[in-house]
Design a protein around this motif. Structure first.
Motif, PDB file in Angstrom:
ATOM      1  N   GLN A 148       0.857  -1.150   0.012  1.00 31.07           N
ATOM      2  CA  GLN A 148      -0.116  -0.231  -0.051  1.00 31.07           C
ATOM      3  C   GLN A 148       0.948   1.346   0.128  1.00 31.07           C
ATOM      4  O   GLN A 148       1.938   1.283   0.623  1.00 31.07           O
ATOM      5  CB  GLN A 148      -1.014   0.063   1.169  1.00 31.07           C
TER       6      GLN A 148
ATOM      7  N   LYS B 263     -13.940   3.708  -3.015  1.00 33.43           N
ATOM      8  CA  LYS B 263     -13.183   2.707  -3.351  1.00 33.43           C
ATOM      9  C   LYS B 263     -13.262   2.481  -4.829  1.00 33.43           C
ATOM     10  O   LYS B 263     -14.592   2.299  -5.043  1.00 33.43           O
ATOM     11  CB  LYS B 263     -12.928   1.522  -2.659  1.00 33.43           C
TER      12      LYS B 263
ATOM     13  N   GLY C  99      -8.461   4.151  -2.849  1.00 30.83           N
ATOM     14  CA  GLY C  99      -9.363   4.763  -1.993  1.00 30.83           C
ATOM     15  C   GLY C  99      -9.476   6.175  -2.180  1.00 30.83           C
ATOM     16  O   GLY C  99      -8.639   6.903  -2.877  1.00 30.83           O
TER      17      GLY C  99
ATOM     18  N   SER D  38      -3.934   0.119  -2.827  1.00 31.25           N
ATOM     19  CA  SER D  38      -3.712  -1.263  -2.343  1.00 31.25           C
ATOM     20  C   SER D  38      -3.617  -2.212  -3.547  1.00 31.25           C
ATOM     21  O   SER D  38      -4.499  -2.473  -4.276  1.00 31.25           O
ATOM     22  CB  SER D  38      -5.034  -1.596  -1.564  1.00 31.25           C
ATOM     23  N   ASN D  39      -2.150  -2.593  -3.468  1.00 24.90           N
ATOM     24  CA  ASN D  39      -2.214  -3.733  -4.582  1.00 24.90           C
ATOM     25  C   ASN D  39      -1.879  -5.203  -4.015  1.00 24.90           C
ATOM     26  O   ASN D  39      -0.727  -5.300  -3.272  1.00 24.90           O
ATOM     27  CB  ASN D  39      -0.746  -3.295  -5.116  1.00 24.90           C
TER      28      ASN D  39
ATOM     29  N   TYR E 262      -6.771  -1.437  -5.832  1.00 27.84           N
ATOM     30  CA  TYR E 262      -7.744  -0.702  -5.377  1.00 27.84           C
ATOM     31  C   TYR E 262      -7.217   0.530  -5.080  1.00 27.84           C
ATOM     32  O   TYR E 262      -6.284   0.712  -4.654  1.00 27.84           O
ATOM     33  CB  TYR E 262      -8.273  -1.424  -4.113  1.00 27.84           C
TER      34      TYR E 262
ATOM     35  N   SER F 230     -11.627   0.125  -8.426  1.00 35.51           N
ATOM     36  CA  SER F 230     -10.495  -0.751  -8.867  1.00 35.51           C
ATOM     37  C   SER F 230     -10.284  -0.066 -10.297  1.00 35.51           C
ATOM     38  O   SER F 230     -10.983   0.252 -11.092  1.00 35.51           O
ATOM     39  CB  SER F 230     -10.688  -2.071  -8.814  1.00 35.51           C
TER      40      SER F 230
ATOM     41  N   TYR G  63      -5.543  -5.412 -11.788  1.00 40.42           N
ATOM     42  CA  TYR G  63      -6.087  -4.239 -11.191  1.00 40.42           C
ATOM     43  C   TYR G  63      -5.573  -4.098  -9.659  1.00 40.42           C
ATOM     44  O   TYR G  63      -5.056  -4.881  -9.127  1.00 40.42           O
ATOM     45  CB  TYR G  63      -7.644  -4.418 -10.940  1.00 40.42           C
TER      46      TYR G  63
END
Length: 494
Positions: A93, A111, A144, A150-151, A142, A113, A140
């Motif tokens: 992250q 959120k 925020g 966030s991977n 995510y 993607s 993909y």
């Protein structure tokens, strides 16, 4: 055209409302994407985004990447090539200051993607990588509303690891996975943990615990190092500690070897003066050789060392060879001793006197207790026949001596003994020849008795030495087994 120009003019009037105007402008999609919040948000985030630039407004501020690691499975441990193959769940992250929005303007969407190829990704790699694993492609990430990216992705990791196989199959391996930015220094990219080190250490929630290897814990350490004492690089090192489950190797390697060694010890109870003991031990030695050929593919092999269990097998083979050699020597002592000289006095003193006391043998004549299956029953019979033959020879010799003084007595003796000698054949020359022949026969019988006595002495020496060597061999095997068992127990507990 007029409405578009008017809208553009209104947006330019106030600098602070440029973003809002762009949002509303992007929201004027028609067709199937009309009123699609995610489409509007994606277009808003993609508009003017530069994925080749580190996403910070102040270039002096470093990007902190929080990473996490969970071990899912141990796929392979290649001791020969020193390679560990694992399957891990990797998470990272970071905050992208160019991917932020107000959820109230996008139907409370917090959120979204978006494709990984469209945004900036930190160049964090694993230093120990030696091969590209078959990892699934996760296209993909995510994002925020506060810019937190966030991977999360699974990775099949093929890494180099220094494997110590000396304690096989009770070995514990410690392999490290070092994550660091390959190019950026700590001024640009810094690394931290998503969770606490204690949580990372004890987390086994996703680990598949049904294989050969057991996950003990995962240790994590942070380090900042410099190559030229100017720029520092951040690295996060995860130490994966695994332990091999030894039950399979104990059942298929250690127990068969122990059984063969027990049978070798049992073989000492066969009579040493028979050829069955040597044949039995040769069969055991051949069987153990075949066993080693079969298990050679199971043992791990490296160019820098040999596991202790390999040394154990070699020592067991050496013990079997020593046992066979001892049996051959004992059989040589107790079998066919007609041509040997008498047992030396110092051998009698050491073996038949001192050794019997040391070994707590009450009767020195060991052969009398083990006469079954040997030549000892024949000794008594041969001794009786020899005594009768010597009595007969004594009578014949007396008769011949009597013939020198009285032919009548000689003829009476000849008739009494049934020799069938005529009068003209009973002269002194004939009697002297008969006397020489009888003397030769008597000397032969006495020499034969002496050879039997020598054989008895060597047989007693052989039995005593057999008991002595058997007990020494037994103590050696027990000490060797206890030592190995203690070492393996200590390593397994540690």
């Amino acid at each position: 055209m007029r409405s578009s120009a008017l809208w553009t003019a209104l947006c330019i009037c106030m600098y602070g409302t440029v973003v809002d105007c762009s949002v509303k402008k992007l929201g004027n999609n028609t067709g199937r994407f009309a009123n699609a919040t995610l489409v509007r948000l994606n277009e808003f985030l993609s508009a003017g985004y530069k994925k080749g630039v580190r996403p910070v407004r102040d270039w002096r501020q470093s990007t902190t990447v929080a990473i996490d690691l969970m071990v899912y499975a141990i796929l392979n441990v290649d001791e020969k090539n020193q390679v560990l193959t694992t399957y891990v769940w990797y998470r990272q992250q970071w905050t992208d200051e160019f991917l932020m929005w107000d959820p109230e303007e996008f139907d409370e969407v917090k959120k979204i993607s978006i494709p990984t190829a469209n945004i900036w990704i930190p160049d964090i790699l694993i230093n120990e990588f030696v091969d590209v694993g078959k990892s699934p492609d996760i296209p993909y990430v995510y994002v925020g509303h506060d810019g937190l990216v966030s991977n999360y992705k699974p990775i099949q990791v093929v890494t180099a690891c220094s494997l110590n196989i000396y304690n096989f199959p009770y070995d514990v391996q410690k392999c490290s996975l070092t994550f660091q930015s390959w190019l950026h220094t700590t001024k640009d990219i810094n690394i931290t943990l998503m969770r606490s080190p204690e949580a990372v250490k004890t987390d086994k929630s996703v680990f598949m615990n049904q294989g050969e290897w057991e996950l003990l814990h995962v240790l994590s350490t942070y380090n900042a190092f410099s190559i030229d004492n100017d720029d520092y690089y951040a690295e996060m090192k995860f130490h994966v500690v695994i332990r091999r489950r030894p039950l399979f190797y104990t059942v298929n390697l250690l127990l068969p070897s122990m059984f063969l060694m027990v049978m070798d010890i049992v073989g000492f109870y066969l009579p040493p003066d028979s050829g069955e003991r040597v044949s039995f031990k040769i069969t055991l030695l051949l069987g153990y050789s075949v066993f080693l050929i079969i298990v050679s593919d199971t043992l791990p092999a490296t160019a820098i060392g040999t596991p202790l269990i390999g040394v154990y097998f070699v020592v067991c083979m050496a013990l079997l060879v020593i046992s066979l050699t001892e049996s051959v020597l004992i059989v040589r002592l107790v079998h066919k001793q007609d041509l040997q000289s008498r047992v030396p006095q110092w051998v009698k003193h050491l073996v038949l006197e001192k050794a019997t006391v040391l070994l707590c043998i009450r009767n020195k004549k060991i052969c009398s207790f083990r006469s079954q299956g040997s030549d000892l029953p024949l000794y008594k019979e041969n001794n009786m026949n020899t005594a009768e033959q010597q009595d007969t020879l004594t009578m014949i010799t007396s008769a011949i001596h009597c013939n020198h003084h009285s032919c009548e007595g000689s003829r009476d003796s000849g008739r009494t003994l049934g020799l069938g000698l005529s009068a003209h054949e009973s002269g002194p020359p004939v009697m002297d020849g008969i006397l020489r022949e009888i003397t030769t026969i008597r000397q032969f019988l006495e020499k034969k008795d002496e050879s039997r006595e020598i054989a008895k002495e060597w047989l007693q020496v052989g039995y005593v030495l057999d008991i002595l060597l058997f007990r020494v061999y037994l103590l050696t095997v027990l000490a060797y087994g206890i030592t190995l068992g203690s070492l393996w127990s200590i390593w397994q507990n540690v």
